[in-house]
Design a protein around this motif. Structure first.
Motif, PDB file in Angstrom:
ATOM      1  N   LEU A 170      60.342  44.145  -9.391  1.00 17.81           N
ATOM      2  CA  LEU A 170      61.420  45.068  -9.697  1.00 17.81           C
ATOM      3  C   LEU A 170      62.170  44.610 -10.944  1.00 17.81           C
ATOM      4  CD1 LEU A 170      62.877  45.858  -6.161  1.00 17.81           C
ATOM      5  CD2 LEU A 170      61.210  47.165  -7.491  1.00 17.81           C
ATOM      6  N   MET A 171      62.431  45.556 -11.823  1.00 17.66           N
ATOM      7  CA  MET A 171      63.065  45.224 -13.089  1.00 17.66           C
ATOM      8  C   MET A 171      64.577  45.087 -12.980  1.00 17.66           C
ATOM      9  SD  MET A 171      60.390  44.963 -14.740  1.00 17.66           S
ATOM     10  CE  MET A 171      58.683  45.510 -14.805  1.00 17.66           C
ATOM     11  N   MET A 172      65.139  45.386 -11.819  1.00 18.12           N
ATOM     12  CA  MET A 172      66.590  45.332 -11.639  1.00 18.12           C
ATOM     13  C   MET A 172      67.035  44.005 -11.062  1.00 18.12           C
ATOM     14  SD  MET A 172      67.429  48.170 -12.875  1.00 18.12           S
ATOM     15  CE  MET A 172      69.168  48.194 -12.456  1.00 18.12           C
ATOM     16  N   GLY A 173      66.160  43.000 -11.047  1.00 16.45           N
ATOM     17  CA  GLY A 173      66.528  41.701 -10.510  1.00 16.45           C
ATOM     18  C   GLY A 173      67.596  41.027 -11.351  1.00 16.45           C
ATOM     19  N   SER A 183      64.048  27.311  -5.799  1.00 19.04           N
ATOM     20  CA  SER A 183      63.407  28.391  -5.054  1.00 19.04           C
ATOM     21  C   SER A 183      64.076  29.702  -5.447  1.00 19.04           C
ATOM     22  CB  SER A 183      63.534  28.158  -3.539  1.00 19.04           C
ATOM     23  OG  SER A 183      62.989  29.243  -2.816  1.00 19.04           O
ATOM     24  N   ARG A 184      63.260  30.739  -5.581  1.00 14.66           N
ATOM     25  CA  ARG A 184      63.781  32.071  -5.903  1.00 14.66           C
ATOM     26  C   ARG A 184      62.887  33.112  -5.246  1.00 14.66           C
ATOM     27  NH1 ARG A 184      66.746  35.015  -9.918  1.00 14.66           N
ATOM     28  NH2 ARG A 184      67.341  33.094 -10.977  1.00 14.66           N
ATOM     29  N   ALA A 185      63.477  33.994  -4.483  1.00 10.71           N
ATOM     30  CA  ALA A 185      62.754  35.092  -3.842  1.00 10.71           C
ATOM     31  C   ALA A 185      62.851  36.316  -4.750  1.00 10.71           C
ATOM     32  CB  ALA A 185      63.347  35.403  -2.463  1.00 10.71           C
ATOM     33  N   ARG A 186      61.727  36.794  -5.222  1.00 11.43           N
ATOM     34  CA  ARG A 186      61.674  37.927  -6.136  1.00 11.43           C
ATOM     35  C   ARG A 186      61.197  39.165  -5.380  1.00 11.43           C
ATOM     36  NH1 ARG A 186      62.148  35.684 -11.218  1.00 11.43           N
ATOM     37  NH2 ARG A 186      61.604  33.468 -11.357  1.00 11.43           N
ATOM     38  N   SER A 187      61.856  40.277  -5.657  1.00 17.17           N
ATOM     39  CA  SER A 187      61.509  41.549  -5.022  1.00 17.17           C
ATOM     40  C   SER A 187      60.422  42.241  -5.840  1.00 17.17           C
ATOM     41  CB  SER A 187      62.745  42.447  -4.900  1.00 17.17           C
ATOM     42  OG  SER A 187      63.746  41.821  -4.124  1.00 17.17           O
ATOM     43  N   TRP A 188      59.413  42.756  -5.121  1.00 16.25           N
ATOM     44  CA  TRP A 188      58.288  43.441  -5.756  1.00 16.25           C
ATOM     45  C   TRP A 188      58.151  44.845  -5.195  1.00 16.25           C
ATOM     46  CZ3 TRP A 188      54.040  41.399  -8.885  1.00 16.25           C
ATOM     47  CH2 TRP A 188      54.302  40.115  -9.388  1.00 16.25           C
ATOM     48  N   GLN A 189      57.693  45.734  -6.041  1.00 14.71           N
ATOM     49  CA  GLN A 189      57.260  47.052  -5.589  1.00 14.71           C
ATOM     50  C   GLN A 189      55.752  46.982  -5.370  1.00 14.71           C
ATOM     51  OE1 GLN A 189      58.336  50.855  -7.670  1.00 14.71           O
ATOM     52  NE2 GLN A 189      56.135  50.917  -8.086  1.00 14.71           N
TER      53      GLN A 189
END
Length: 595
Positions: free
Chosen positions: A549-552, A534-540
């Protein structure tokens, strides 16, 4: 957990740049001029935080001509909410109900000279430092005389190209300046989630095997980690009082142990309570009488009236007396002189429920991260819950305890010779005997088995680990194995596949031959195996500009293997009763029973 900041405690400071910093609040009385430094944001005396509640935001006012000493100002909630509302007002609308006629789709437009309408962007914006009229020397002078908010306002006013920025770009610009010039921080209580984020982003991620918070949640969920209340009832089984026992292999510097202890409820030291009178201390009691509170031995009474030899039994750590007369040996209490006063203290690693048994491969376990929660294994605090609920032993002590010198009983010295010794030599003797009893009880308790769950986070081969530890689990116990890479867990899943289980049952090898090349572990001991991640990815999320987000952070993905321990069935499975056979008939025909 304490509700206010205590001396010698660790706290988390969230800076305006959204980074975390963990500091220890040491009073100035112990170290002269003790200050807490947070880099470019300044420093302040640690005494200014003592006794303050958590989740408070402070502004730093450093020492200058107008301010003779460094001070902290509490930022009110109204001020914080006003800034948040201002940020929302500067950003473009994201709801269709809030869109006006000029921005019907929620984005900004520009009208060109020829009358055409184009989407407004920063494509033609020139990032020129000359557009800022304030020089770096001017900004440094402003930092000495003004606070961060005044500097940000002057920077915004002196910028000659703010009108070229979009609303979202302007909001990001203001947010970036706040993170750079505001001397502000928020005090947060240190928990496992913040500690994981701090180590993963600010420190060495390989130190915790690059374990993310999402995977830690999977481990605790599939491990069924929770606080269990013992039920010492006559109608319950004998082992019901020893419930909530987890077996752990942790190579994340103690992060897994801290997460388990937090879920169980034994991670944080409780606030001191007023000492209550012990009415039972005046009554005769056994050589080791423990009063249980959720399975935690809180008092140990030593009595000279009743010894273990007089009772004729040697108490075991699980509460079951040894039925062998050869096992009845003189214990430490029976050798204590009659003039020794009664002691009241919790014995280390003696909890019978809600306990964590940590298995390690080195001489001492690596649980260095537990120091941030007030527990140091080299100098343990007797008031900390982990002092009794955390048990540690090595692989050598588990598999071959006779080969470990700490498991061997020290020489028993007669009482008359013991009385003639000096105080230092006598204390060393009793200390050695207490250490041997503690090690013996922990090893016997671990080898007895009946653990409620197994959690593994190790770089060792998982098949070899499960070969020795699966028999120590009770039926229905969950098994969780974490690995940064998926390949070891895929091989482990194959070892418990249906095909390998069928081959094992058709021609089972002898127990003396296990493990074999084809069967490194008994495939019939576990069912319902799976591998997941599982991975929670941040989105704009903005109209026309929705993207991750490219800073992940990159690094290892991380995977979790789960399964359920099952007990082998004994004897043949047979169906009893009278059953009738029914033949298939066409619609409309009667069904005839054939017996």
């Amino acid at each position: 957990m304490h509700s206010s900041i205590q001396p010698q405690s660790y706290v988390v400071l969230r800076l305006p740049s959204r980074t975390l910093k963990i500091v220890q609040v040491v009073p100035n009385t112990l170290t002269p001029d003790r200050t807490i430094s947070i880099g470019k944001f300044g420093s302040f005396p640690s005494n200014l935080l003592l006794g303050r509640p958590y989740h408070i935001t402070f502004d730093i006012f450093e020492k200058n001509e107008s301010n003779p000493q460094t001070d902290l100002r509490v930022v009110s909630a109204a001020e914080l909410h006003a800034e948040a509302i201002l940020d929302d007002g500067d950003s473009p609308s994201e709801s269709r109900d809030e869109l006006n006629a000029d921005t019907a789709d929620g984005v900004d437009y520009d009208i060109q000279d020829d009358g055409s309408v184009t989407l407004r962007s920063n494509q033609n914006t020139i990032d020129d430092p000359n557009r800022q009229s304030l020089s770096s020397e001017d900004i440094e002078e402003l930092k000495k005389l003004n606070n961060g908010r005044d500097i940000i306002e002057l920077l915004m006013q002196s910028h000659s190209a703010l009108d070229e920025k979009t609303a979202f770009s302007l909001a990001k610009y203001a947010l970036r300046k706040r993170g750079k010039y505001l001397k502000r921080f928020t005090v947060l209580p240190l928990d496992v989630s913040l500690l994981l984020e701090w180590v993963l982003t600010e420190k060495e991620a390989p130190r915790i095997m690059e374990l993310r918070e999402e995977l830690l949640g999977l481990i605790l969920c599939w491990g069924n980690v929770h606080h269990m209340i013992p039920l010492p009832n006559a109608n319950c089984p004998e082992d019901m009082s020893a419930s909530g026992r987890w077996l752990v292999i942790d190579e994340t510097s103690g992060l897994i142990v801290a997460a388990l202890a937090e879920k169980i409820g034994v991670l944080y030291e409780q606030e001191d309570e007023e000492d209550e009178e012990d009415d039972e201390s005046e009554l005769p009691c056994s050589s080791r009488s423990y009063h249980q509170t959720n399975g935690t031995p809180v008092k140990a009474h030593y009595s000279d009236d009743i010894s273990t030899q007089e009772k004729g039994s040697n108490p075991q750590p699980n509460g079951v007396a040894s039925d062998s007369a050869a096992n009845r040996r003189p214990t430490l209490r029976s050798q204590m002189p009659e003039s020794t006063p009664a002691k009241h203290s919790a014995r280390a690693q003696s909890a019978t429920s809600n306990s964590i048994t940590l298995l390690h491969a080195a001489t001492q376990p690596n649980i260095s991260l537990l120091k941030y929660f007030g527990y140091d294994d080299s100098n343990a605090n007797e008031k900390h819950p982990l002092y009794t609920h955390l048990k540690t032993l090595s692989w050598l002590q588990l598999l071959s305890p006779e080969a470990d010198g700490a498991y061997q009983e020290p020489e028993v010295v007669p009482g008359d010779i013991l009385q003639s010794w000096k105080g230092g030599k006598k204390s060393a003797y009793f200390r050695k005997r207490r250490r041997w009893e503690r090690v013996k009880d922990v090893i016997n308790d671990a080898r007895r088995g009946d653990f409620d769950g197994l959690i593994v986070a190790s770089v060792m081969q998982p098949a070899g680990i499960l070969h020795h530890l699966l028999p120590l689990l009770k039926g229905g116990a969950p098994v969780v194995v974490f690995s940064p890479n998926v390949e070891p867990l895929v091989e482990l899943t194959d070892l418990f596949s249906k095909a390998r289980r069928a081959a094992f049952m058709n021609s089972p090898p002898d127990d003396s031959e296990m493990p074999t090349e084809d069967f490194p572990v008994d495939p019939t001991l576990m069912l319902n195996t799976m591998v997941q991640t599982s991975r929670a990815r941040s989105w704009q999320v903005l109209p026309g500009r929705t993207h991750p987000l490219m800073m992940g952070r990159g690094g290892a993905e991380g995977f979790v293997f789960t399964g359920t321990r099952v007990s082998k069935g004994e004897g043949a499975v047979r169906a009893r009763g009278r059953f009738s056979k029914r033949r298939k008939v066409e619609r409309g025909e009667e069904i005839e029973d054939v017996s």
